[in-house]
Each structure stands twice: as C-alpha cells, then as structure tokens.
Scaffold this active site. Structure first.
Site, mmCIF file in Angstrom:
data_model
loop_
_atom_site.group_PDB
_atom_site.id
_atom_site.type_symbol
_atom_site.label_atom_id
_atom_site.label_comp_id
_atom_site.label_asym_id
_atom_site.label_seq_id
_atom_site.Cartn_x
_atom_site.Cartn_y
_atom_site.Cartn_z
ATOM 1 N N SER A 39 1.223 -0.887 0.048
ATOM 2 C CA SER A 39 -0.148 -0.065 -0.048
ATOM 3 C C SER A 39 0.984 1.249 0.093
ATOM 4 C CB SER A 39 -1.416 -0.091 1.250
ATOM 5 O OG SER A 39 -1.801 -1.263 1.086
ATOM 6 N N HIS A 70 -3.031 -0.007 -5.307
ATOM 7 C CA HIS A 70 -2.616 -1.158 -5.242
ATOM 8 C C HIS A 70 -2.948 -1.098 -6.651
ATOM 9 C CE1 HIS A 70 -1.626 -3.008 -1.782
ATOM 10 N NE2 HIS A 70 -2.511 -2.169 -1.021
ATOM 11 N N HIS A 92 -4.948 -9.230 -1.635
ATOM 12 C CA HIS A 92 -5.307 -9.438 -0.850
ATOM 13 C C HIS A 92 -6.227 -11.022 -0.953
ATOM 14 C CE1 HIS A 92 -3.404 -5.317 -1.111
ATOM 15 N NE2 HIS A 92 -3.669 -5.960 0.353
ATOM 16 N N TYR A 94 -8.568 -10.611 1.113
ATOM 17 C CA TYR A 94 -9.682 -10.315 1.720
ATOM 18 C C TYR A 94 -10.282 -9.573 0.673
ATOM 19 C CZ TYR A 94 -7.452 -5.598 1.625
ATOM 20 O OH TYR A 94 -6.128 -4.941 1.106
ATOM 21 N N GLU A 95 -9.670 -8.970 -0.943
ATOM 22 C CA GLU A 95 -10.639 -8.864 -1.926
ATOM 23 C C GLU A 95 -12.055 -9.735 -2.366
ATOM 24 O OE1 GLU A 95 -8.692 -6.966 -4.706
ATOM 25 O OE2 GLU A 95 -6.580 -7.361 -3.087
ATOM 26 N N ALA A 122 2.751 -2.332 4.247
ATOM 27 C CA ALA A 122 2.509 -1.710 4.964
ATOM 28 C C ALA A 122 1.216 -2.262 6.587
ATOM 29 C CB ALA A 122 1.582 -0.567 4.701
ATOM 30 N N MET A 217 -2.327 -7.724 6.824
ATOM 31 C CA MET A 217 -3.101 -8.523 5.615
ATOM 32 C C MET A 217 -2.558 -8.445 4.684
ATOM 33 S SD MET A 217 -6.480 -6.166 6.237
ATOM 34 C CE MET A 217 -6.403 -4.657 8.013
ATOM 35 N N SER A 218 -1.705 -9.153 4.233
ATOM 36 C CA SER A 218 -0.962 -9.338 3.306
ATOM 37 C C SER A 218 0.594 -10.357 3.731
ATOM 38 C CB SER A 218 -0.310 -8.570 2.603
ATOM 39 O OG SER A 218 0.343 -7.895 3.269
ATOM 40 N N ASN A 241 1.378 2.986 11.600
ATOM 41 C CA ASN A 241 0.672 3.280 12.578
ATOM 42 C C ASN A 241 0.033 2.553 13.887
ATOM 43 O OD1 ASN A 241 -1.156 1.543 10.327
ATOM 44 N ND2 ASN A 241 -2.025 0.795 12.653
ATOM 45 N N HIS A 253 -7.341 3.430 6.466
ATOM 46 C CA HIS A 253 -6.452 3.016 4.752
ATOM 47 C C HIS A 253 -6.188 4.482 4.658
ATOM 48 C CE1 HIS A 253 -5.061 0.705 1.710
ATOM 49 N NE2 HIS A 253 -6.048 1.828 0.854
HETATM 50 N N1 HPA Z 1 -3.096 -3.416 11.137
HETATM 51 C C1 HPA Z 1 -3.951 -4.563 9.351
HETATM 52 N N2 HPA Z 1 -2.956 -3.573 8.788
HETATM 53 C C2 HPA Z 1 -2.188 -2.651 8.502
HETATM 54 C C3 HPA Z 1 -2.631 -1.639 9.824
HETATM 55 C C4 HPA Z 1 -2.768 -2.628 10.923
HETATM 56 O O1 HPA Z 1 -2.727 -2.119 12.027
HETATM 57 N N3 HPA Z 1 -1.724 -1.006 9.160
HETATM 58 C C5 HPA Z 1 -1.811 -0.263 8.049
HETATM 59 N N4 HPA Z 1 -1.789 -1.981 7.168
#
Ligand code: HPA
Length: 286
Positions: A39, A70, A92, A94-95, A122, A217-218, A241, A253
């Site tokens: 990302s 993406h 991903h 989740y898509e 990320a 998530m990847s 974050n 996001h």
């Molecule tokens: N959690 C899951 N996926 C992420 C996060 C998070 O805090 N930050 C960036 N991708």
C-alpha cells in the site's frame, strides 16, 4: 460465473507460461529479483531504469486489484543495476477470498529466472518503541488467519518447510544496506490477519502476547507460495500506525496510504542498497 479461486488456481501454470512469453517479448533476458510493493509504496516502481510497464490486465491470471493505493502494473527493468520485475499492486485475501491470489505473478517471476523475492507491506506496530514511519525487516511470521494458499495443491511438495522462510542471509543484507544509508532496521515477527476490518484492541493485546511485533493483511500467503516455488524471501514492513488500542485514534486506510507514501523514498533507497549488498554478497561467495 466461475469462482475466483478456480480461475486462479486451476490454470496457474498455463497462465504463468503465457505471462512469461508476453513479458519476455517486451523485455528479453533473465530477471533476478522480484519485488512486490504494498500500500502506498508505488513510488518504488518509478525508480526502475529502462522501465517496461505492463498492466496486470494484459497478463493472464494476474489479479486486478481494486484497493486504492494498489496500482496493478508489472514493471521490468533495472534497479541498482540488477534486472528486476516489480509488481506494483498486490491482491489480498480480503478482496475475493482467495489466499493464492498472487500465485501467477510469483510463478511468473520464478519462470523469468528470479531466485529472490522481496516483499513489502504496510503494517501496524504492536511495539510502543517502533512508531509510524519506521521500517522493519520481517524475521518470521504467525499465520493467524489459519488460511493457506497451498490448500488443494495435489503433491507432497505442499508440505513446505517454513524454518528460515525469511532468508537469514538476505535479512543480513537488508540490515547492512540500512546501516549504509544511515538508519536502523529492527527485525520483527509479522502476524497475518485476514482483514479487511482492522483488528480490535483485544486482538492486538493477544498479538503482542503471542510474539507479534507487526500486524497486517498480506505477505504471509506470498511467503508460503514463494517457498513452495523455491524463491528466497526477504520482507519489509513500513509501519504506518500503532496497532488498534495503543493510541486514542484507531487505524485507517487513509493514514496507511499517507504514511506509506511519506516513507516510500526511504524504502526505495533501502531496496536499491539491498540489491547492491546482495550482488556484492554473491560475488564474495564466488
Ligand atoms: N492492521 C492491519 N493491517 C494494517 C495496519 C494495521 O494496523 N496498518 C497497515 N496495515
């Protein structure tokens, strides 16, 4: 309509062969390293010299991702003097619910001659001392999703060994490269949550207790596929974050994309330095 799982898994070999033919016609010659951009990290693709860009839509079996941030372009060219293929954009789980969504691109990389895969993503940090804007080298993972991209794979090759899945020598090259360009690169364990919702504060407390330094998530399904295909793996997380519950504001996001974009030039410099370290390492070993 066919299920996306069928579309990607059943014909992956034929699709990868065809993708190799299309890509080699556009830029002949073997490729050494494949790089997957997470990302907001698309800028890294702009550093490629002599680039040949091919949209995923022109490559059979390549995922067309609709996640903002993406792009969905394969870029062939030179980075740090090394022939690379950069996958700007990943699919991903989740898509579409397919953990093997990146199988064809990775198989294509292997068939193009790559022996090394560098993954980027990320991620949220579970460590108070590793804040947004940091980059970490992934040393190991926890597959908390319980999913696996090799389910349904018919042969014994599916029983992939994941000890040292994140190649220790490549990780040493990453750390050395970071030191050369002047920043520390902590190592950490990445835990895969399926998403797309972010984690709860309770899940993050659990993740920390279980030994996770970063959550995302990847990446994990790609590491499993890469080891299955015989690719050596290195992986970097850009911390965008603090994970849920660690600070007042929860993850978003928008924040992920913004922070990742700010770190992208440092990440690009790190990737170039890594490629130089890797090449020097290969020479010194004869
Ligand atoms: N959690 C899951 N996926 C992420 C996060 C998070 O805090 N930050 C960036 N991708």
């Amino acid at each position: 309509m066919s299920h996306p799982l069928e579309a990607t898994n059943l014909n992956h070999e034929a699709a990868a062969r065809e993708a190799v033919a299309i890509l080699s016609a556009r830029r002949p010659g073997p490729v050494q390293v494949a790089i997957v951009l997470g990302s907001g990290l698309g800028l890294v693709a702009d550093m490629v010299q002599d680039p040949v860009r091919v949209p995923y839509g022109e490559l059979p079996g390549f995922p067309v991702s609709a996640v903002s941030g993406h792009a969905g372009t394969a870029v062939l060219g030179l980075l740090g003097g090394v022939p690379v293929i950069v996958f700007a954009g990943r699919a991903h789980y989740y898509e579409h619910g397919n953990p093997a969504a990146m199988r064809v691109p990775l198989e294509t990389a292997r068939r193009l001659g790559c022996d090394t895969l560098l993954l980027t993503n990320a991620a949220g940090s579970t460590r108070p001392e590793v804040g947004p804007g940091s980059v970490i080298a992934i040393s190991d993972h926890i597959d908390f999703s319980g999913l696996n991209p090799l389910i349904g794979e018919p042969t014994d090759a599916r029983f992939v060994n994941l000890v040292d899945a994140y190649d220790p020598r490549l990780r040493a090259h990453l750390v050395a490269a970071a030191r050369k360009i002047g920043f520390a690169l902590p190592e950490g364990v990445y835990m895969w949550f399926s998403g797309p919702s972010f984690e709860t504060p309770a899940e993050i407390r659990m993740a920390r207790m279980l030994g996770a330094d970063a959550v995302g998530m990847s990446t994990v399904p790609e590491v499993i596929l890469a080891r299955f295909l015989g690719l050596k793996v290195a992986a970097l997380s850009t911390i965008t974050n603090f994970a849920a519950g660690m600070v007042e504001e929860g993850p978003s996001h928008t924040e992920t994309k913004q922070v990742a974009a700010k770190v992208a030039d440092r990440l690009a410099a790190l990737i170039e330095a890594f490629l130089a370290e890797r090449a020097a390492g290969a020479y010194s070993e004869g």
